[in-house]
Design a protein around this motif. Structure first.
Motif, PDB file in Angstrom:
ATOM      1  N   THR A 143       1.109   4.422  -1.145  1.00 14.26           N
ATOM      2  CA  THR A 143       0.599   3.149  -1.650  1.00 14.26           C
ATOM      3  C   THR A 143      -0.148   3.370  -2.949  1.00 14.26           C
ATOM      4  O   THR A 143      -0.590   4.484  -3.238  1.00 14.26           O
ATOM      5  CB  THR A 143      -0.329   2.467  -0.623  1.00 14.26           C
ATOM      6  OG1 THR A 143      -1.505   3.268  -0.450  1.00 14.26           O
ATOM      7  CG2 THR A 143       0.363   2.259   0.716  1.00 14.26           C
ATOM      8  N   LEU A 145      -3.122   1.548  -5.793  1.00 14.64           N
ATOM      9  CA  LEU A 145      -4.176   0.577  -6.032  1.00 14.64           C
ATOM     10  C   LEU A 145      -3.770  -0.329  -7.186  1.00 14.64           C
ATOM     11  O   LEU A 145      -3.433   0.153  -8.267  1.00 14.64           O
ATOM     12  CB  LEU A 145      -5.489   1.305  -6.363  1.00 14.64           C
ATOM     13  CG  LEU A 145      -6.688   0.421  -6.662  1.00 14.64           C
ATOM     14  CD1 LEU A 145      -7.126  -0.329  -5.409  1.00 14.64           C
ATOM     15  CD2 LEU A 145      -7.838   1.283  -7.189  1.00 14.64           C
ATOM     16  N   ARG A 158      -3.714  -3.607  -2.920  1.00 16.63           N
ATOM     17  CA  ARG A 158      -2.835  -2.442  -3.010  1.00 16.63           C
ATOM     18  C   ARG A 158      -1.391  -2.895  -2.859  1.00 16.63           C
ATOM     19  O   ARG A 158      -1.109  -4.014  -2.447  1.00 16.63           O
ATOM     20  CB  ARG A 158      -3.184  -1.419  -1.932  1.00 16.63           C
ATOM     21  CG  ARG A 158      -4.614  -0.893  -2.034  1.00 16.63           C
ATOM     22  CD  ARG A 158      -4.855   0.249  -1.079  1.00 16.63           C
ATOM     23  NE  ARG A 158      -4.188   1.445  -1.508  1.00 16.63           N
ATOM     24  CZ  ARG A 158      -4.724   2.375  -2.310  1.00 16.63           C
ATOM     25  NH1 ARG A 158      -5.928   2.234  -2.783  1.00 16.63           N
ATOM     26  NH2 ARG A 158      -4.040   3.451  -2.630  1.00 16.63           N
TER      27      ARG A 158
END
Length: 173
Positions: A143, A145, A158
């Motif tokens: 993932t 930000l 995110r």
């Protein structure tokens, strides 16, 4: 050692069952912000409430909702007192609260101690380890930000690089 009377335990359960105004999928008990209830008699109660962070705009709504719930239960005089120590931490969110966040599509705060940390370089010389944020939709740790702030100050925005879905992450404190 603080002893809780049966009346205080009952009123704590009622106050704790109030939904969080910003995350109504969680109760205030699951969020860990209702610290104690002190019954001075059956008609006079003081509730200790700790905000998730100083200046949390939801603290006033939480207080009013607790007052309404206890008034509805027959308590005439309710005082909700903001308590700043000990400070609230994401460690105070219950396991059930973390599960509900995940089901709701919000990545719960990372545990303080996990296995498989990802190194984070701080400046030229310091490194600390930060566990990955897992996607609440597919479970991937891949993932990124997008923004340090999301719909509330306690969440970050995110995106999962595996399923491409955006999601909120409840930030660690």
């Amino acid at each position: 050692m603080v002893t809780t009377t049966p009346l205080e335990a009952e009123l704590l359960e009622i106050a704790g069952a109030v939904p969080d105004p910003e995350l109504p999928v969680l109760t205030l008990q699951e969020l860990g912000v209702v610290r104690a209830v002190h019954a001075h008699d059956s008609d006079t109660v003081e509730v200790e409430l700790t905000p998730t962070y100083t200046g949390c705009p939801a603290i006033e709504a939480m207080s009013l909702d607790i007052e309404r719930a206890l008034h509805a239960h027959g308590v005439r005089d309710v005082t909700v007192r903001t308590v700043l120590t000990p400070a609230w931490s994401t460690d105070d969110i219950s396991a059930e609260g973390r599960r509900k966040l995940q089901e709701f599509g919000i990545a719960p705060p990372r545990a303080q101690r996990t296995t498989g940390p990802v190194p984070l370089t701080l400046g030229a010389t310091r490194t600390r380890t930060v566990p990955p944020v897992h996607c609440p939709h597919c479970g991937s740790a891949d993932t990124e930000l997008l923004s340090r702030f999301s719909s509330t100050a306690c969440k970050a925005l995110r995106r999962c690089l595996a399923c491409r879905e955006p999601f909120d992450h409840f930030k660690e404190l």
